[in-house]
Design a protein around this motif. Structure first.
Motif, PDB file in Angstrom:
ATOM      1  N   PHE A 113     -23.977   9.190  -7.319  1.00 60.82           N
ATOM      2  CA  PHE A 113     -22.580   8.852  -7.073  1.00 60.82           C
ATOM      3  C   PHE A 113     -22.197   7.612  -7.866  1.00 60.82           C
ATOM      4  N   VAL A 114     -21.067   7.718  -8.573  1.00 58.91           N
ATOM      5  CA  VAL A 114     -20.522   6.609  -9.353  1.00 58.91           C
ATOM      6  C   VAL A 114     -19.034   6.488  -9.041  1.00 58.91           C
ATOM      7  N   ILE A 115     -18.459   5.382  -9.399  1.00 53.49           N
ATOM      8  CA  ILE A 115     -17.046   5.134  -9.123  1.00 53.49           C
ATOM      9  C   ILE A 115     -16.167   5.885 -10.127  1.00 53.49           C
ATOM     10  N   THR A 116     -14.987   6.276  -9.680  1.00 55.78           N
ATOM     11  CA  THR A 116     -14.002   6.911 -10.559  1.00 55.78           C
ATOM     12  C   THR A 116     -12.958   5.872 -10.975  1.00 55.78           C
ATOM     13  N   ALA A 117     -12.084   6.277 -11.887  1.00 50.37           N
ATOM     14  CA  ALA A 117     -10.987   5.375 -12.291  1.00 50.37           C
ATOM     15  C   ALA A 117     -10.103   5.042 -11.091  1.00 50.37           C
ATOM     16  N   LYS A 118      -9.890   6.011 -10.222  1.00 46.05           N
ATOM     17  CA  LYS A 118      -9.093   5.769  -9.015  1.00 46.05           C
ATOM     18  C   LYS A 118      -9.787   4.737  -8.122  1.00 46.05           C
ATOM     19  N   GLY A 119     -11.114   4.840  -8.008  1.00 47.09           N
ATOM     20  CA  GLY A 119     -11.873   3.872  -7.217  1.00 47.09           C
ATOM     21  C   GLY A 119     -11.821   2.477  -7.813  1.00 47.09           C
ATOM     22  N   GLU A 120     -11.927   2.402  -9.130  1.00 46.83           N
ATOM     23  CA  GLU A 120     -11.829   1.100  -9.805  1.00 46.83           C
ATOM     24  C   GLU A 120     -10.465   0.486  -9.580  1.00 46.83           C
ATOM     25  N   GLY A 121      -9.441   1.310  -9.542  1.00 45.32           N
ATOM     26  CA  GLY A 121      -8.097   0.812  -9.278  1.00 45.32           C
ATOM     27  C   GLY A 121      -7.954   0.185  -7.900  1.00 45.32           C
ATOM     28  N   ARG A 122      -8.753   0.666  -6.949  1.00 46.37           N
ATOM     29  CA  ARG A 122      -8.694   0.109  -5.598  1.00 46.37           C
ATOM     30  C   ARG A 122      -9.327  -1.272  -5.517  1.00 46.37           C
ATOM     31  N   VAL A 123     -10.336  -1.531  -6.343  1.00 39.31           N
ATOM     32  CA  VAL A 123     -11.023  -2.826  -6.271  1.00 39.31           C
ATOM     33  C   VAL A 123     -10.589  -3.785  -7.376  1.00 39.31           C
ATOM     34  N   CYS A 124     -10.121  -3.258  -8.481  1.00 35.54           N
ATOM     35  CA  CYS A 124      -9.775  -4.118  -9.616  1.00 35.54           C
ATOM     36  C   CYS A 124      -8.270  -4.239  -9.823  1.00 35.54           C
ATOM     37  N   GLY A 125      -7.506  -3.401  -9.163  1.00 40.90           N
ATOM     38  CA  GLY A 125      -6.082  -3.381  -9.450  1.00 40.90           C
ATOM     39  C   GLY A 125      -5.292  -3.866  -8.321  1.00 40.90           C
ATOM     40  N   MET A 169       0.853  -1.178   0.000  1.00 38.15           N
ATOM     41  CA  MET A 169       0.000   0.000   0.000  1.00 38.15           C
ATOM     42  C   MET A 169       0.896   1.238   0.000  1.00 38.15           C
ATOM     43  N   THR A 170       0.621   2.167  -0.892  1.00 39.33           N
ATOM     44  CA  THR A 170       1.389   3.399  -0.948  1.00 39.33           C
ATOM     45  C   THR A 170       0.866   4.376   0.086  1.00 39.33           C
ATOM     46  N   ASN A 171       1.651   5.407   0.348  1.00 37.63           N
ATOM     47  CA  ASN A 171       1.239   6.404   1.333  1.00 37.63           C
ATOM     48  C   ASN A 171      -0.003   7.163   0.904  1.00 37.63           C
ATOM     49  N   SER A 172      -0.288   7.204  -0.394  1.00 32.82           N
ATOM     50  CA  SER A 172      -1.428   7.968  -0.889  1.00 32.82           C
ATOM     51  C   SER A 172      -2.749   7.199  -0.773  1.00 32.82           C
ATOM     52  N   GLN A 173      -2.673   5.930  -0.420  1.00 32.98           N
ATOM     53  CA  GLN A 173      -3.902   5.149  -0.313  1.00 32.98           C
ATOM     54  C   GLN A 173      -4.448   5.207   1.106  1.00 32.98           C
ATOM     55  N   VAL A 174      -5.695   5.561   1.212  1.00 26.52           N
ATOM     56  CA  VAL A 174      -6.364   5.597   2.499  1.00 26.52           C
ATOM     57  C   VAL A 174      -6.834   4.197   2.847  1.00 26.52           C
ATOM     58  N   THR A 175      -6.888   3.891   4.129  1.00 23.83           N
ATOM     59  CA  THR A 175      -7.377   2.589   4.576  1.00 23.83           C
ATOM     60  C   THR A 175      -8.897   2.564   4.472  1.00 23.83           C
ATOM     61  N   LEU A 176      -9.423   1.515   3.852  1.00 26.05           N
ATOM     62  CA  LEU A 176     -10.869   1.357   3.696  1.00 26.05           C
ATOM     63  C   LEU A 176     -11.333   0.138   4.471  1.00 26.05           C
ATOM     64  N   THR A 177     -12.527   0.211   5.017  1.00 29.09           N
ATOM     65  CA  THR A 177     -13.118  -0.917   5.724  1.00 29.09           C
ATOM     66  C   THR A 177     -13.598  -1.939   4.697  1.00 29.09           C
ATOM     67  N   PRO A 178     -13.843  -3.172   5.132  1.00 26.58           N
ATOM     68  CA  PRO A 178     -14.408  -4.166   4.212  1.00 26.58           C
ATOM     69  C   PRO A 178     -15.742  -3.702   3.606  1.00 26.58           C
ATOM     70  N   GLU A 179     -16.551  -2.999   4.388  1.00 26.53           N
ATOM     71  CA  GLU A 179     -17.838  -2.500   3.890  1.00 26.53           C
ATOM     72  C   GLU A 179     -17.628  -1.453   2.799  1.00 26.53           C
ATOM     73  N   GLN A 180     -16.657  -0.566   2.994  1.00 31.69           N
ATOM     74  CA  GLN A 180     -16.370   0.459   1.990  1.00 31.69           C
ATOM     75  C   GLN A 180     -15.849  -0.176   0.704  1.00 31.69           C
ATOM     76  N   LEU A 181     -15.024  -1.201   0.832  1.00 30.71           N
ATOM     77  CA  LEU A 181     -14.543  -1.923  -0.352  1.00 30.71           C
ATOM     78  C   LEU A 181     -15.685  -2.653  -1.053  1.00 30.71           C
ATOM     79  N   THR A 182     -16.639  -3.168  -0.287  1.00 32.62           N
ATOM     80  CA  THR A 182     -17.817  -3.821  -0.876  1.00 32.62           C
ATOM     81  C   THR A 182     -18.621  -2.812  -1.692  1.00 32.62           C
ATOM     82  N   ILE A 183     -18.783  -1.604  -1.159  1.00 32.16           N
ATOM     83  CA  ILE A 183     -19.518  -0.559  -1.883  1.00 32.16           C
ATOM     84  C   ILE A 183     -18.786  -0.207  -3.173  1.00 32.16           C
TER      85      ILE A 183
END
Length: 89
Positions: free
Chosen positions: A77-89, A1-15
């Motif tokens: 509200f929709v996902i951004t490319a940055k958000g997709e990178g968190r779940v797909c990358g 995890m890079t310093n620029s990534q915020v910690t997300l809960t399992p629920e937030q990742l599910t969303i």
């Protein structure tokens, strides 16, 4: 995890994963009886809290566009490319 990534809960990742499937969240932002109501485009197994939406928005993982239904403003509200990178990358 890079310093620029915020910690997300399992629920937030599910969303985020749910949004990555093309779904969206709408929240009524108008001054009316519906203010704060949440509409989901499809069933979601976790509850969506305003605080969660604000965090995802602040971190640039989701974005919104205002839409109007019968003159009542809702924010979609929709996902951004940055958000997709968190779940797909």
């Amino acid at each position: 995890m890079t310093n620029s990534q915020v910690t997300l809960t399992p629920e937030q990742l599910t969303i985020l994963a749910w949004l990555a499937q093309g779904n969206f969240i709408e929240i009524c932002s108008d001054y009316c009886a519906n203010q704060g109501d949440v509409y989901l485009s499809a069933p979601l197994e976790v509850r969506v809290f305003d605080k969660t939406v604000r965090k995802l928005l602040r971190e640039g993982l989701i974005e919104f566009q205002s839409v109007a239904y019968f003159g009542v403003r809702w924010d979609r509200f929709v996902i951004t490319a940055k958000g997709e990178g968190r779940v797909c990358g």
